[in-house]
Design a protein around this motif. Structure first.
Motif, mmCIF file in Angstrom:
data_model
loop_
_atom_site.group_PDB
_atom_site.id
_atom_site.type_symbol
_atom_site.label_atom_id
_atom_site.label_comp_id
_atom_site.label_asym_id
_atom_site.label_seq_id
_atom_site.Cartn_x
_atom_site.Cartn_y
_atom_site.Cartn_z
ATOM 1 N N UNK A 153 0.830 -1.199 0.000
ATOM 2 C CA UNK A 153 0.000 0.000 0.000
ATOM 3 C C UNK A 153 0.870 1.257 0.000
ATOM 4 N N UNK A 154 1.967 1.209 0.734
ATOM 5 C CA UNK A 154 2.924 2.324 0.725
ATOM 6 C C UNK A 154 3.442 2.550 -0.691
ATOM 7 N N UNK A 205 -4.378 -2.153 -9.134
ATOM 8 C CA UNK A 205 -3.398 -2.475 -8.094
ATOM 9 C C UNK A 205 -4.068 -2.554 -6.721
ATOM 10 N N UNK A 206 -5.082 -1.713 -6.486
ATOM 11 C CA UNK A 206 -5.811 -1.802 -5.218
ATOM 12 C C UNK A 206 -6.598 -3.106 -5.140
ATOM 13 N N UNK A 248 -4.817 -9.974 -2.113
ATOM 14 C CA UNK A 248 -3.581 -10.631 -1.724
ATOM 15 C C UNK A 248 -2.700 -11.031 -2.888
ATOM 16 N N UNK A 249 -2.909 -10.435 -4.074
ATOM 17 C CA UNK A 249 -2.073 -10.734 -5.237
ATOM 18 C C UNK A 249 -0.933 -9.725 -5.336
ATOM 19 N N UNK A 297 3.022 -2.060 -9.237
ATOM 20 C CA UNK A 297 3.924 -0.960 -8.876
ATOM 21 C C UNK A 297 5.140 -1.514 -8.146
ATOM 22 N N UNK A 298 6.265 -0.891 -8.395
ATOM 23 C CA UNK A 298 7.510 -1.303 -7.759
ATOM 24 C C UNK A 298 7.954 -0.211 -6.786
ATOM 25 N N UNK A 299 8.437 -0.615 -5.607
ATOM 26 C CA UNK A 299 8.873 0.392 -4.634
ATOM 27 C C UNK A 299 10.142 1.101 -5.089
ATOM 28 N N UNK A 300 10.342 2.279 -4.580
ATOM 29 C CA UNK A 300 11.575 3.018 -4.865
ATOM 30 C C UNK A 300 12.761 2.278 -4.260
#
Length: 744
Positions: A359-360, A384-385, A391-392, A396-399
């Motif tokens: 979520x972040x 994505x939400x 639970x999939x 988006x990829x984190x920084x």
């Protein structure tokens, strides 16, 4: 705007005042068609009257904004979503808010002369206005009964009546038209809009329930509920985008939640129709709510707003739902706008520790400063939400850690100033980091000087092991290196080693690569900025040897070297300095390689039948290699023009080989003329001083390391050499001591 009482004419009344009072009475009575029609009646004072009308508009909008929807920032705003309030059309109603007399908000044009105004309920054509349920800077919302369809609706009416400015009217109809063209259960539907009794209005569905801002203010919202709300809003917003409508004012207060917990988007007053490029704002205007508007809007470029601008607002809304506050909050509107444009949003986990990492990541992608880095659509964000709720894995990829660190460091005011980023407000952590940076910068000269001194001292220490290059088999270089290594190891108590090489050129490469610390080599091999001299060792002479009697006879009767033309000449191994010296001599004697082939062979191969009958070897006089060849039918001959050769090559000098060097009757009593060079002990320029000192002590300690060694007193006279600094200091002190001894 309050209706003034009828003016009492007098002789002192100004004609402009009388005309303006007549205009106000006409507005109240509904007898004026438009401003231009009224101004046409007074052409001589039209400009003054228009200024008064504009001033009245400004006062009316100002007083209305003071009592209605204004920019609100963060959690410090007054919550209009108090218990028992209703929301409709983006307006929040507090039943306890008495405000002005509700009658004062009804159409001014319907008020009878001398009457302060009608009261509710009020008849507006097909609609009966029952009560005020919302009041903003531009409009008022009433709960109303639509008689023809017998249903309860909301009627939104523009404030100011005939005094409403053109931009207010455009925005009012933009909201109505934008919403009327959208048909989605997540968007408040518009039923009808028009102009009646001097006022613009439109009717829409009445949503019984609350709004998202009130939900945020009440209690900490469950994370899954927050995600579900924003997910449904994103789906509804995608419908608007597919119909070419940008909202541009998405915020929690504009998201209504009905009594069945379903969301509804409202208030399209700042909407933009992409298909017609229509908008109520232009370039340079920052429209929206500061805490939730995208950076491109906050920077005054609302005309550049795209679908990604609304996606940014969705991310900010989700941030607020989870943490209870918008991502960026300033003490003023201007400060908030600057933060939105320049400051990266904080992590949600800094306000609520149990926020999931996925979520972040979703929120961080929505809140990117550059639109192209955000989700390309509201639907992509909703997908994505969906993945998060199910639970999939999300897309988006984190920084990366490096990027996060850089974003944090760039928030330090000093760093931001250097890279051109405006830091609106530095956190305590940033301020402490900057103070540490400034202290470090202030101390940097001391650290640099201290570090340089420590490193310089470290470089001057004796190496843990010393490796010395030798030379060819049976060569003098090996003899000198062996004795030197033995003495250094004993005196300095450090392990030493001698490695066999192919001669001067090979030794040069090993020194440059760091494979060895010291090496003997000929003068011609010491060049460049990285090598220097420890001490001169001995002279090396060019030995021209012949084993063919016919050639010996020719050399005996010819003062020139013409007899060598066409002969194969052995010049030594490829890595030896002897080969380089031999080639310099042959070139000076006009014996090019095309006419006089040069064989690059190892010296032991001279004993074979396939070897050339001529060899040119540059080694120290008295070499055992030459002595062995003289014992096997080889003979030494002179090299003519030795003075001319030495003039052409500064590293060569005229020399003579005598019977004292080789006990052979074949050498004439007067000796043989030749040229030679000097062998030096070389090292790298950055070699440790302790090692150079140990080498000099070992080189000159008795007994003499080599019979032909140049004495240190003679070496001290060679001031033109490129000495190592420690060696130069050593020989300078020796020269001073010698001079003082001679003076005594």
């Amino acid at each position: 705007m309050p209706v003034p009482s009828d003016p009492v004419p007098s002789e002192a009344d100004d004609p402009i005042d009388e005309a303006f009072a007549a205009y106000l009475r006409s507005c109240d009575e509904g007898s004026v068609g438009s401003r231009e029609e009224f101004l046409a009646q007074f052409p001589e004072m039209a400009d003054e009257l228009r200024s008064l009308m504009d001033a009245a508009d400004a006062i009316d909008r100002f007083t209305g904004a003071a009592n209605g929807d204004s920019f609100t920032l963060g959690t410090s705003q007054r919550s209009a979503a108090a218990a028992g309030a209703d929301t409709i059309g983006g307006m929040i109603v507090d039943p306890d808010d008495s405000g002005d007399d509700p009658a004062a908000t009804l159409p001014e044009a319907t008020r009878p002369k001398g009457d302060p105004g009608p009261t509710l309920p009020y008849d507006l054509g097909d609609y009966e206005l029952l009560e005020v349920i919302g009041r903003g800077g531009m409009g008022v919302v009433y709960r109303a009964n639509q008689r023809m369809l017998n249903r309860t609706v909301a009627v939104k009416m523009i404030r100011g009546g005939l005094l409403a400015c053109e931009n207010d009217v455009r925005r009012f109809y933009t909201e109505a038209q934008a919403a009327a063209g959208l048909h989605h259960p997540g968007i408040v539907p518009v039923y009808q809009f028009g102009h009646r009794a001097g006022h613009h209005f439109f009717s829409m569905a009445l949503i019984d329930g609350t709004d998202l801002q009130r939900k945020i203010n009440e209690n900490e919202m469950p994370i899954d509920d927050a995600v579900r709300y924003v997910h449904d809003v994103a789906r509804a917003l995608e419908h608007a985008h597919q119909n070419h409508v940008l909202h541009r004012d998405m915020k929690p207060a504009n998201i209504l939640i009905d009594d069945k917990d379903r969301v509804h988007i409202t208030d399209f007053g700042l909407a933009k129709n992409l298909s017609t490029d229509s908008s109520v704002t232009g370039s340079g205007a920052a429209v929206g709510t500061p805490n939730y508007m995208a950076p491109e809007q906050a920077g005054g470029h609302s005309d550049r707003a795209t679908r990604q601008s609304d996606v940014y607002s969705l991310g900010a809304i989700l941030f607020a739902c989870i943490t209870g506050r918008p991502p960026l909050v300033g003490d003023s509107v201007v400060e908030t706008l600057l933060q939105v444009v320049h400051e990266p949003p904080p992590m949600m986990r800094s306000f609520r520790s149990n926020v999931p990492a996925d979520l972040e990541t979703i929120v961080a992608k929505c809140l990117e400063k550059q639109p192209k880095k955000r989700y390309h659509s509201a639907s992509a964000m909703a997908d994505d939400l969906d993945a998060y709720l199910e639970g999939r894995p999300i897309l988006a990829r984190p920084r990366g850690r490096v990027l996060k660190t850089w974003h944090w460091v760039s928030g330090v005011p000093l760093v931001g100033a250097l890279i051109g980023r405006k830091v609106v407000r530095a956190s305590p952590g940033h301020r402490r980091f900057q103070a540490a940076m400034l202290l470090l910068l202030a101390m940097m000269p001391f650290f640099v000087v201290g570090g340089a001194m420590f490193w310089s001292h470290h470089l001057q220490l004796m190496p843990e092991q010393i490796v010395i290059a030798g030379g060819l088999e049976q060569g003098v270089y090996n003899e000198v290196a062996d004795v030197l290594a033995e003495r250094i190891g004993k005196n300095a108590e450090v392990p030493t080693e001698v490695v066999a090489t192919d001669g001067s050129i090979d030794n040069r490469q090993r020194l440059l690569s760091g494979e060895v610390q010291m090496a003997p080599m000929q003068a011609s091999a010491i060049s460049g900025d990285h090598l220097c001299v420890i001490a001169p060792l001995f002279y090396e002479a060019a030995h021209l040897l012949v084993r063919n009697q016919a050639l010996l006879d020719s050399a005996a009767v010819s003062p020139s070297v013409g007899w060598l033309s066409g002969q194969r000449i052995a010049v030594g191994p490829s890595g030896s300095g002897s080969r380089r010296t031999a080639e310099m001599i042959l070139d000076s004697l006009d014996l090019p390689a095309q006419s006089t082939p040069r064989d690059v062979i190892a010296w032991p191969q001279l004993d074979t039948d396939q070897a050339p009958d001529v060899a040119l070897i540059c080694v120290g006089r008295g070499s055992s290699l030459i002595a062995d060849l003289l014992n096997r039918n080889w003979r030494l001959v002179s090299i003519p023009q030795n003075i001319l050769i030495s003039m052409q090559h500064p590293t060569l000098r005229p020399m003579t080989i005598t019977r004292d060097h080789y006990r052979s009757d074949t050498i004439p009593a007067e000796g043989l003329s030749t040229v030679g060079t000097t062998a030096f002990l070389a090292t790298r320029r950055n070699a440790p001083s302790a090692m150079v000192e140990a080498a000099l002590e070992a080189l000159y300690q008795p007994p003499t390391i080599f019979t032909g060694l140049i004495p240190r007193e003679r070496a001290a006279e060679w001031q033109g050499l490129d000495f190592h600094l420690t060696a130069r200091h050593y020989f300078e002190l020796l020269a001073v001591d010698h001079s003082n001894a001679g003076g005594d």
